[in-house]
Design an enzyme around this catalytic site. Structure first.
Site, PDB file in Angstrom:
ATOM      1  NE  ARG A 278      -2.323   0.861   3.778  1.00  0.00           N
ATOM      2  CZ  ARG A 278      -1.990   1.731   4.484  1.00  0.00           C
ATOM      3  NH1 ARG A 278      -2.644   2.812   3.905  1.00  0.00           N
ATOM      4  NH2 ARG A 278      -1.565   1.593   5.519  1.00  0.00           N
TER       5      ARG A 278
ATOM      6  NE  ARG B 272      -3.523  -2.834  -1.948  1.00  0.00           N
ATOM      7  CZ  ARG B 272      -2.792  -3.106  -0.796  1.00  0.00           C
ATOM      8  NH1 ARG B 272      -3.532  -2.597   0.182  1.00  0.00           N
ATOM      9  NH2 ARG B 272      -1.890  -3.911  -0.813  1.00  0.00           N
TER      10      ARG B 272
ATOM     11  CB  SER C 290      -3.076  -8.938   5.123  1.00  0.00           C
ATOM     12  OG  SER C 290      -2.183  -7.973   5.659  1.00  0.00           O
TER      13      SER C 290
ATOM     14  NE  ARG D 185      16.657 -17.125  35.105  1.00  0.00           N
ATOM     15  CZ  ARG D 185      16.193 -16.048  34.413  1.00  0.00           C
ATOM     16  NH1 ARG D 185      14.830 -15.758  35.196  1.00  0.00           N
ATOM     17  NH2 ARG D 185      16.369 -15.236  33.267  1.00  0.00           N
TER      18      ARG D 185
END
Length: 396
Positions: A21, A80, A91, A169
């Protein structure tokens, strides 16, 4: 369209569709803004066309300038409507409109124009998944090693981990991480898209390499994307890089830019790694010319045992570069230049392949140049030499 029975092969027209666009507010006309010397959209168009996996390659746009660039780089253009060119238009609706005007298309590969590190091989593999492996939709992901925590929405509320145990961790090498969509592409059948889906049916993800996974949304993304493209982007197969001459600034590239002086003489230092890089290029047939604005004494030059020609007191670097090009019958495309200061900027901009050390001046870094991770006098020339060799051997 269903997959063909028996063999599992899905036939039909497969179109690559890049949505571009003209009214982007984050970066106006970003789809055709130059990134590493080429319009942004040209990077994905080249990857799509060179993959030879699509029956057609389209750019869907509402802008004349984007249309011109798209056609210049080999794409067909779908104009478009204004109804699907708004800031708020998904989209999916734009793709649905494209299919209404192109009923011959059975499968759409929606490729994002803002993913310039996309490679043809990735697209070819995804097409194989759609064509031959029975998938109805395939989308791009990248692996991240990030720990997630629940968002705190009420002041004073505590948070909790969502994908880890803080008491244990994991190390990065012991954890595979998680997969996230990176937005590079979404492939889907027309049947799915007509139902309002880009992901559905038998779904699969395609994991892209982290170095190929980058998206440009705002201006801050641009310099990061540019450096990523220079290192990991796909430069095309039709025009190989040919470097026949490398001109390199001594001051700040071969050296760290410092001069040591006493009452009798001055001295400078350089890295033997950089001499190795120079030697590698010379073995590839590249002529090397080292230049300096300073009038370095001949005795100092001789003690450096440099394997190539040296020219000092070069006030006008561009004039020296052009004279050597004329003598060798070269174009700028065949020339590489490495510099680090404001006086190198003009040469860096014109050379077909250019590079700067990590500690180069801001003006030098802002040129369309390969940015080394090493500083001047610390291996930057060797790194740039390896980059040049990679470009030449890969045909980029």
């Amino acid at each position: 369209m269903a997959a063909a029975g028996g063999s599992g092969e899905r036939r039909g027209h497969l179109a690559a569709v890049i949505l571009a666009r003209g009214g982007s507010k984050g970066i106006p006309l970003k789809n055709i803004r130059k990134l590493a010397g080429r319009p942004l959209i040209a990077w994905v168009l080249r990857a799509a066309l060179d993959s030879q996996a699509f029956d057609s390659v389209w750019v869907s746009t509402d802008n004349d300038e984007i249309e011109k660039v798209a056609k210049e780089f080999g794409a067909q253009v779908h104009r478009r409507s204004a109804e699907v060119s708004k800031d708020t238009t998904p989209s999916l609706e734009t793709i649905q409109e494209f299919l209404q005007h192109h009923p011959e298309v059975d499968i759409v590969g929606n490729i994002q124009a803002t993913s310039p590190c996309l490679h043809p091989l990735d697209l070819a593999k995804v097409v194989d998944m759609i064509r031959n492996q029975g998938y109805d939709s395939v989308f791009a992901v990248v692996r991240h090693h990030m720990f997630r925590w629940r968002e705190v929405k009420v002041p004073g509320e505590g948070t909790v981990p969502e994908n880890l145990n803080p008491a244990c961790r994991p190390r990065r090498q012991d954890w595979r991480g998680e997969l996230f969509e990176n937005g590079s592409f979404y492939f889907a059948t027309k049947e799915l898209i007509s139902r309002g889906l880009l992901q559905g049916g038998k779904m699969a993800y395609y994991e892209m390499k982290p170095e190929h996974s980058i998206d440009i949304d705002v201006d801050l993304d641009w310099p990061i994307a540019e450096q990523r493209v220079k290192r990991f982007g796909y430069f095309g197969k039709e025009v190989p890089t040919v470097v026949k001459l490398l001109v390199c600034n001594i001051d700040g590239c071969l050296t760290d830019g410092r001069v040591y002086v006493n009452q009798e003489h001055e001295s400078i230092s350089y890295s033997l790694r950089d001499l190795d890089g120079i030697q590698k290029l010379m073995e590839k047939g590249v002529t090397i010319l080292l230049i300096s604005q300073r009038n370095i004494h001949p005795s100092l030059i001789s003690t450096m045992n440099l394997p190539c020609e040296v020219e000092v007191n070069t006030i006008n670097k561009m004039a020296v570069l052009q004279m050597r090009m004329s003598e060798m019958g070269l174009s700028f495309y065949e020339v590489a230049y490495m510099g680090c200061s404001d006086s190198d900027v003009e040469c860096l901009k014109f050379a077909g392949t250019s590079g700067v050390p990590v500690d180069a001046s801001t003006a030098a870094k802002m040129t369309d140049s390969f940015s080394c991770t090493q500083g001047g006098g610390c291996g930057a020339i060797e790194e740039f030499a390896e980059h040049i060799i990679t470009l030449m051997e890969s045909g980029r």
